[in-house]
Design a protein around this motif. Sequence first.
Motif, mmCIF file in Angstrom:
data_model
loop_
_atom_site.group_PDB
_atom_site.id
_atom_site.type_symbol
_atom_site.label_atom_id
_atom_site.label_comp_id
_atom_site.label_asym_id
_atom_site.label_seq_id
_atom_site.Cartn_x
_atom_site.Cartn_y
_atom_site.Cartn_z
ATOM 1 N N ARG A 226 0.845 -1.211 0.000
ATOM 2 C CA ARG A 226 0.000 0.000 0.000
ATOM 3 C C ARG A 226 0.876 1.256 0.000
ATOM 4 O O ARG A 226 0.603 2.213 -0.712
ATOM 5 C CB ARG A 226 -0.911 0.016 1.230
ATOM 6 C CG ARG A 226 -2.041 -0.981 1.098
ATOM 7 C CD ARG A 226 -3.054 -0.859 2.236
ATOM 8 N NE ARG A 226 -3.758 -2.113 2.361
ATOM 9 C CZ ARG A 226 -3.503 -3.055 3.271
ATOM 10 N NH1 ARG A 226 -2.588 -2.854 4.206
ATOM 11 N NH2 ARG A 226 -4.170 -4.186 3.278
ATOM 12 N N TYR A 230 0.167 0.794 -4.348
ATOM 13 C CA TYR A 230 -0.769 -0.208 -4.862
ATOM 14 C C TYR A 230 -2.092 -0.120 -4.117
ATOM 15 O O TYR A 230 -2.143 0.299 -2.962
ATOM 16 C CB TYR A 230 -0.183 -1.613 -4.697
ATOM 17 C CG TYR A 230 1.074 -1.834 -5.513
ATOM 18 C CD1 TYR A 230 1.005 -2.334 -6.812
ATOM 19 C CD2 TYR A 230 2.326 -1.529 -4.999
ATOM 20 C CE1 TYR A 230 2.156 -2.527 -7.566
ATOM 21 C CE2 TYR A 230 3.486 -1.715 -5.741
ATOM 22 C CZ TYR A 230 3.392 -2.215 -7.017
ATOM 23 O OH TYR A 230 4.531 -2.403 -7.766
ATOM 24 N N GLU A 231 -3.152 -0.567 -4.796
ATOM 25 C CA GLU A 231 -4.462 -0.662 -4.145
ATOM 26 C C GLU A 231 -4.979 -2.078 -4.337
ATOM 27 O O GLU A 231 -4.356 -2.887 -5.032
ATOM 28 C CB GLU A 231 -5.422 0.389 -4.726
ATOM 29 C CG GLU A 231 -5.616 0.271 -6.223
ATOM 30 C CD GLU A 231 -6.469 1.395 -6.797
ATOM 31 O OE1 GLU A 231 -6.718 2.399 -6.119
ATOM 32 O OE2 GLU A 231 -6.886 1.238 -7.964
ATOM 33 N N GLN A 232 -6.129 -2.369 -3.735
ATOM 34 C CA GLN A 232 -6.742 -3.711 -3.773
ATOM 35 C C GLN A 232 -5.720 -4.777 -3.339
ATOM 36 O O GLN A 232 -5.635 -5.849 -3.937
ATOM 37 C CB GLN A 232 -7.252 -4.039 -5.171
ATOM 38 C CG GLN A 232 -8.295 -3.075 -5.709
ATOM 39 C CD GLN A 232 -8.393 -3.146 -7.219
ATOM 40 O OE1 GLN A 232 -8.337 -4.226 -7.799
ATOM 41 N NE2 GLN A 232 -8.534 -2.004 -7.854
ATOM 42 N N CYS A 233 -4.924 -4.451 -2.324
ATOM 43 C CA CYS A 233 -3.865 -5.385 -1.899
ATOM 44 C C CYS A 233 -4.493 -6.517 -1.075
ATOM 45 O O CYS A 233 -5.275 -6.251 -0.155
ATOM 46 C CB CYS A 233 -2.828 -4.657 -1.042
ATOM 47 S SG CYS A 233 -2.101 -3.257 -1.912
ATOM 48 N N ALA A 248 -2.384 -7.245 -6.159
ATOM 49 C CA ALA A 248 -2.556 -5.805 -6.014
ATOM 50 C C ALA A 248 -2.661 -5.194 -7.397
ATOM 51 O O ALA A 248 -2.374 -5.855 -8.395
ATOM 52 C CB ALA A 248 -1.361 -5.197 -5.272
ATOM 53 N N ARG A 250 -1.727 -1.443 -9.529
ATOM 54 C CA ARG A 250 -1.173 -0.093 -9.462
ATOM 55 C C ARG A 250 -2.355 0.873 -9.450
ATOM 56 O O ARG A 250 -3.285 0.713 -10.244
ATOM 57 C CB ARG A 250 -0.283 0.186 -10.686
ATOM 58 C CG ARG A 250 0.231 1.603 -10.667
ATOM 59 C CD ARG A 250 1.159 1.950 -11.797
ATOM 60 N NE ARG A 250 1.207 3.396 -11.884
ATOM 61 C CZ ARG A 250 2.125 4.094 -12.537
ATOM 62 N NH1 ARG A 250 3.074 3.462 -13.177
ATOM 63 N NH2 ARG A 250 2.089 5.409 -12.567
ATOM 64 N N THR A 251 -2.312 1.826 -8.565
ATOM 65 C CA THR A 251 -3.410 2.783 -8.461
ATOM 66 C C THR A 251 -3.745 3.311 -9.858
ATOM 67 O O THR A 251 -2.846 3.687 -10.624
ATOM 68 C CB THR A 251 -2.999 3.929 -7.514
ATOM 69 O OG1 THR A 251 -2.536 3.323 -6.309
ATOM 70 C CG2 THR A 251 -4.155 4.841 -7.201
#
Length: 254
Positions: A226, A230-233, A248, A250-251
């Motif tokens: 995070r 990164y998101e949705q990890c 994850a 990448r945003t």
Amino acid sequence: MTTTGAKPLGANDEASAAEAVREMFDSIAPRYDLLNHVLSMNVDRLWWWRAARRFRAVLADPDAAVLDICCGTGDMTRALLKRRPQGARPTLAADFARGMLSRGAKKFAARDAGAPYAVPLEADALHLPLRSESLDLIISAFGFRNLANYEAGLREFHRVLKPGGQLGILDFSEPGGLMGKAYAVYFRRVLPAIGRAICGKDGPYKYLPASVGNFPPPAEMLALMRSTGYEQCAWQPYTFGIAGLYTAARTAVA
Ligand SMILES: C[S@@+](CC[C@H](N)C(=O)[O-])C[C@H]1O[C@@H](n2cnc3c(N)ncnc32)[C@H](O)[C@@H]1O
């Protein structure tokens, strides 16, 4: 966060750690596949298959740009190729140990016209010779744990992923509870003995349990993901948590 990266015995900085890892994998390359299947009792095949299945949507897109980093002798790459359509853009398969990569290259080379294939790339995961924002998916199977600097690895993957691009890191972990205790005996005593018997040397299979012990546990690894953009990890344990898949993206908006 205290984590930095792999610490092979005798290495005292990141450059010497990376060199020790590269030399070690080159030295065990001829026996690597046999050892892997024996030591994991063939469960490794299931893990590669599950990791590839998790990314089936992006793999099914013929134009998707995909990298298997730390591809070694290419079994993760092959699991990815099984989900690529006919005529798909070639997958990239990168590793810095030439002895490992050359074995992989034989397995994932182009065979029949139109059949999915991968292109070998001799490269360091921390300095990828790839354009920024050029990849849709990066996968690493049992390689990330060996990087000399985990944060630098995540940042380099982030650089080359397109916004919204996906990351999968399959690696070992240390299960808790009774299962963890039994597994620790296998991992720290039985496994190095079998490894020594098959490949005739001590180091690599002493390094393996040590490197898993040194690898951040899931909560710490997710926090690192995070904090590096990164998101949705998430982490999905495999086989009682002996291994697991980090995922994850990448945003999406840079
Ligand atoms: C345990 S093997 C895994 C190979 C394969 N992915 C598999 O699942 O069997 C780890 C691989 O990571 C590679 N590796 C470690 N550090 C690397 C780095 N910094 N850059 C590129 N490859 C690296 C090693 O050379 C080795 O081939």
